[in-house]
Design an enzyme around this catalytic site. Structure first.
Site, mmCIF file in Angstrom:
data_model
loop_
_atom_site.group_PDB
_atom_site.id
_atom_site.type_symbol
_atom_site.label_atom_id
_atom_site.label_comp_id
_atom_site.label_asym_id
_atom_site.label_seq_id
_atom_site.Cartn_x
_atom_site.Cartn_y
_atom_site.Cartn_z
ATOM 1 C CD1 TRP A 276 0.945 -0.327 3.110
ATOM 2 C CD2 TRP A 276 -0.634 1.221 3.513
ATOM 3 N NE1 TRP A 276 1.279 0.138 4.132
ATOM 4 C CE2 TRP A 276 0.268 1.149 4.636
ATOM 5 C CE3 TRP A 276 -1.637 2.297 3.618
ATOM 6 C CZ2 TRP A 276 0.239 1.710 5.764
ATOM 7 C CZ3 TRP A 276 -1.585 2.890 5.031
ATOM 8 C CH2 TRP A 276 -0.764 2.912 5.927
ATOM 9 C CD GLU B 182 2.736 -4.298 9.023
ATOM 10 O OE1 GLU B 182 3.836 -4.829 9.557
ATOM 11 O OE2 GLU B 182 2.620 -4.275 7.842
ATOM 12 C CE LYS C 26 6.446 -2.056 11.567
ATOM 13 N NZ LYS C 26 6.392 -3.288 10.466
ATOM 14 C CD GLN C 27 2.762 1.026 9.862
ATOM 15 O OE1 GLN C 27 3.302 -0.029 10.114
ATOM 16 N NE2 GLN C 27 2.925 1.547 8.510
HETATM 17 C C1 BGC Z 1 4.968 -1.464 7.619
HETATM 18 C C2 BGC Z 1 4.258 -1.529 6.307
HETATM 19 C C3 BGC Z 1 4.554 -1.246 4.947
HETATM 20 C C4 BGC Z 1 6.210 -2.230 4.855
HETATM 21 C C5 BGC Z 1 6.603 -2.012 3.357
HETATM 22 C C6 BGC Z 1 6.326 -2.120 7.215
HETATM 23 O O1 BGC Z 1 7.019 -2.252 8.241
HETATM 24 O O2 BGC Z 1 4.508 -1.618 8.537
HETATM 25 O O3 BGC Z 1 2.940 -0.438 6.466
HETATM 26 O O4 BGC Z 1 3.840 -1.348 4.033
HETATM 27 O O5 BGC Z 1 6.880 -2.013 6.085
HETATM 28 O O6 BGC Z 1 7.215 -0.738 3.611
#
Ligand code: BGC
Length: 854
Positions: free
Chosen positions: A446, A573, A684-685
């Site tokens: 995404w 995540e 995490k984000q």
């Molecule tokens: C993130 C995801 C992201 C992926 C690739 C992961 O660490 O949590 O949101 O899509 O990295 O960049």
């Protein structure tokens, strides 16, 4: 003023009706009180306030300016990198979105990861689940290291040039954002005491997708010596260089007879997979003197690849040429009797063509054609074309911060890497690392739609269109995946190269259903900003319909009469498989509404397309109304006591992080079992905060502030996708110094290796987010359903900033100063928008100044 086409105009500019959350106030709510307020609130008594705060994790980015001088248009190093070769290789990558060549030195040695990537060129393997279950992803997909055509070994008096041990009197390496050329100049004193001046240039063409060019020029000003240039193509994927030694200790060395399949050698899920057996099966080797070519089939995926190199050589010295082509190596060697002051110049043209269907023979022909044309036109011609291409790019996309030279350099570097990762991807996706490394196995996530697409949509709409068409072409597989998971509509894979789900860990992978809405969001944003309704009407409408169907089918009406979506993972995540994730529900609601809206619009304005679509998708007449009903009843979790939106139905019931005296080891994913992480309110984000940005007009300023204040201190920022989003909201809420700190973190993520893994490839989503942080964050642009508003928040200490966006084919330049905004439009179609709540129309050639209201 030119009139726009009235059909498309109305078609694109109807504003959606929005249900506001409790306490919603209009979007133009007065700006917040500023940083003090943030400080006050986050240190106020609360369960987590003084225990855990992202800001304490910020390492201040540090750059040694004696080695990396400030230069607004170049990234430079004046001494060879020794400590972190891998990071420097990523930073000095040249690429065009199809082909990427890491910054390994031409002479090959002194590389951490000698990598060349062809977007989408991958191997497949069976994912071995320790415990199997129905519907788990089956096909692993990993980008492979394409044969290396950049190597040109150099020997003087039979001594190899090797920068790490060479006696160097001068050294400079630079990547120039104006012509996309990587240059390296050095003065070497050989062990025999001879001075050798060498200049290297390297580019991957932005105008010729399959072509790269290198030039080496050598002169010994005072001495004579035998000089050999050995120009090679090497299959490094299968672990060997020309001499059979492993060039990259971290890559797997092919073992005869070892079982086919992949093995990830470490526990870092962000790294690439390594293979146990030969990946590139050699099919053709061609030695035509100065032209060499190798052809391969990828063992399991069946993809084919041809790579070739041809040369122009010029010198007044005596020389002879030898050449050879073998299964994993081909080389052309120039043996020169160099005389003092007599220049030697070698130009190497290299070309890659790959396919899922075409035979290697056919690809060899294509390589031939590219090389023939390249030699005919010559390197100078391509350089000029590259300069012109990039001049046009900067004209469209540049963001200027005149009195911040250090930031200016870093901003341009980020934007340059963005375009290098996407410009010529064309019918392919844009991977998390672009074409700079093998991290995340070269997968598309995404990241593209939410982080890269805004930049493309508003500056390079044609490239944006290609990226969306790629998703459109993936639709049949997304339908299959939905039906495999017993759902209607289409479910896009969380991570993929070939369209099939490649995420082995479903909880943080497949469960991120939000990718469906992210793709729809980017599609509509593109159509509205570019005015390209045609793409939506003819093709992308299928994406909207199929994703809306998925949501309607996935959710259910609960006894409370609300529409719930259970068992999904949001962007964060560190909390997985939850009920009613706020981000997912907000985006799904948008997805269903916008699908209904566009289906109706299509029926009104393009009857024949509408009928074709109804037939193609078997659309029942009542479906749009059903999506609307579900959307209107969508459960948007809200905690009345705290006055915030819970991230999901149970998020606020979790414990506040208390391990390791409240200071987790980071990144958490490398130090704690997932179950440990899942038990805490640790993020995490950006998740809720991302929804507050993407669907900002659906939330009041008061709620945005309450949510941001709650979640920001819980956010570790372990993903580089986080800081940029937090920055945008911090800017919107007037938390100036916090926004600036987040921005500094984001802009230096790779340049200072702040996540410790830039060696595996660059963080392209973060690069895109840097643009968003500038334009949407400090620049204050919002595009809520085609209604453009600008509420800038220029950081304290910045005199001004200037950005450019394309809206409906009109190019608008926005200069933000402390108390005013100056708008300039260079296209015949006038642009109407709101600045600080005042409606303005900018006509072609006009400079319009809007003052900040007192
Ligand atoms: C993130 C995801 C992201 C992926 C690739 C992961 O660490 O949590 O949101 O899509 O990295 O960049």
């Amino acid at each position: 003023m030119t009139e726009r086409n009235s059909i498309t105009d109305t078609a694109l500019h109807t504003t959606e009706t929005i249900t506001l959350s409790p306490d919603a106030t209009p979007d133009t709510a007065p700006m917040a009180e500023g940083q003090e307020l943030y400080d006050e609130q986050v240190t106020a008594s609360g369960p987590h306030r003084d225990r855990f705060n992202l800001r304490s994790y910020f390492a201040e980015p540090e750059i040694d300016r004696s080695i990396h001088p400030v230069d607004p248009w170049r990234w430079v190093e004046t001494a060879p990198s020794t400590s972190d070769l891998g990071v420097a290789e990523s930073l000095f990558t040249v690429g065009n979105g199809y082909l990427g060549v890491r910054g390994n030195p031409e002479e090959g040695r002194d590389s951490a990861l000698n990598g060349t990537y062809v977007n989408g060129l991958h191997e497949t393997w069976d994912i071995q689940h320790a415990e199997d279950a129905y519907g788990l992803a089956r096909v692993g997909q990993s980008i492979i290291n394409a044969p290396d055509a950049k190597t040109i070994r150099i020997y003087v008096d039979d001594e190899p040039l090797r920068v790490s041990v060479a006696d160097l009197f001068y050294y400079e390496r630079s990547l120039d954002f104006r012509d996309g050329v990587l240059r390296r100049s050095l003065e070497w004193r050989t062990p025999a005491g001879k001075r050798v001046l060498i200049d290297f240039t390297r580019m991957v063409s932005l105008t010729d997708r399959h072509l790269g060019i290198e030039e080496v020029s050598i002169v010994l000003p005072e001495d004579a010596a035998p000089v050999v240039l050995s120009s090679q193509i090497l299959n490094r994927q299968d672990g060997q260089d020309e001499f059979g030694s492993a060039s990259d200790p971290d890559r797997f060395v092919a073992t005869e007879g070892a079982p086919q399949g992949s093995v990830n050698t470490g526990s870092d899920p962000r790294r690439a997979d390594h293979f146990r057996s030969r990946v590139l099966l050699p099919l053709l080797q061609v030695d035509e003197g100065e032209k060499i070519k190798l052809g391969y089939r990828v063992a399991n995926s069946g993809m084919t690849l041809a790579v070739g190199a041809d040369h122009d050589f010029s010198t007044t010295n005596d020389f002879y040429i030898s050449s050879v082509a073998q299964t994993d190596m081909a080389k052309v060697q120039y043996h020169v009797d160099a005389r003092p002051g007599q220049k030697i110049v070698l130009t190497k043209y290299f070309s890659y063509h790959d396919s899922r269907r075409a035979s290697v023979n056919e690809l060899m022909d294509r390589v031939d054609r590219t090389l023939r044309r390249a030699r005919k036109r010559g390197a100078g011609d391509y350089l000029e074309a590259q300069q012109a291409w990039l001049a046009e790019f900067w004209e469209r996309a540049d963001v200027e911060i005149p009195d911040q030279p250090e930031l200016q350099q870093a901003v341009r570097w980020n934007m340059f890497q963005l375009i290098q990762s996407s410009a010529r991807a064309e019918d392919l996706g844009i991977s998390a690392k672009g074409v700079t490394g093998s991290g995340y196995a070269g997968h598309y996530f995404w990241d593209t739609e939410i982080y890269v697409m805004p930049f493309l949509t508003y500056t390079m709409p044609q490239v944006a269109r290609n990226a969306l068409r790629f998703r459109y072409q993936m639709l049949p597989k997304a339908r299959d995946r939905a039906s495999e998971l017993d759902q209607c509509g289409a479910l896009y894979p969380w991570r993929t190269i070939n369209g099939e789900e490649a995420s082995a860990y479903y909880a943080a992978g497949t469960a991120q259903y939000h990718i469906d809405a992210d793709i729809t969001y980017a599609t509509v944003q593109y159509a509205r900003a570019s005015g390209d309704a045609d793409f939506l009407f003819r093709e992308a409408i299928d994406i909207l319909v199929e994703t809306a169907r998925l949501w309607e089918d996935l959710g259910f009406f609960g006894v409370d009469g609300q529409f719930h979506i259970h068992g999904v993972t949001g962007p964060d995540e560190y909390t997985t498989v939850v009920n009613d994730n706020l981000f997912t529900n907000v985006m799904a609601r948008y997805n269903m509404r916008v699908a209904a809206e566009w289906v109706e619009r299509l029926r009104e304005v393009e009857k024949s397309y509408f009928e074709e679509m109804v037939h193609r998708l078997n659309l029942r007449p009542e479906e749009p109304a059903e999506w609307r009903t579900a959307a209107d009843a969508m459960c948007i979790p809200f905690d009345g006591e705290r006055g915030i939106h819970p991230q999901d139905a149970h998020f606020l019931e979790r414990e506040i992080w208390n391990k390791d005296r409240g200071q987790p080891k980071r990144p958490l994913l490398l130090h704690y079992h997932p179950l440990t992480i899942y038990r805490y309110q640790v993020i995490k984000q950006a998740d809720v905060v991302l929804a507050l940005f993407l669907r900002g007009s659906e939330f009041s300023e008061k709620l945005k502030r309450a949510d941001f204040d709650y979640y920001d201190p819980l956010t570790t920022g372990d993903s580089s996708l986080s800081a940029v989003v937090q920055c945008i909201l911090a800017a919107e809420l007037g938390y100036d110094s916090h926004a600036q700190a987040l921005f500094r973190h984001a802009v230096y993520v790779d340049l200072c290796n702040l996540h410790g893994n830039s060696a595996d490839g660059l963080h392209i989503a973060s690069c895109g987010g840097v643009w968003s942080a500038l334009v949407f964050g400090f620049g204050g642009l919002r595009d809520y359903d085609g209604r453009w508003t600008i509420n800038p928040m220029l950081p304290e200490g910045w005199g001004s900033m200037r950005y450019r966006v394309q809206l409906w084919g009109s190019r608008l330049q926005v200069e933000v100063r402390a108390d005013e905004v100056e708008l300039e439009c260079d296209s015949p179609v006038a642009v109407g928008l709101e600045v600080w709540g005042q409606s303005v129309t900018v006509q072609e050639g006009e400079k319009l100044v809007v003052k900040r209201p007192q």
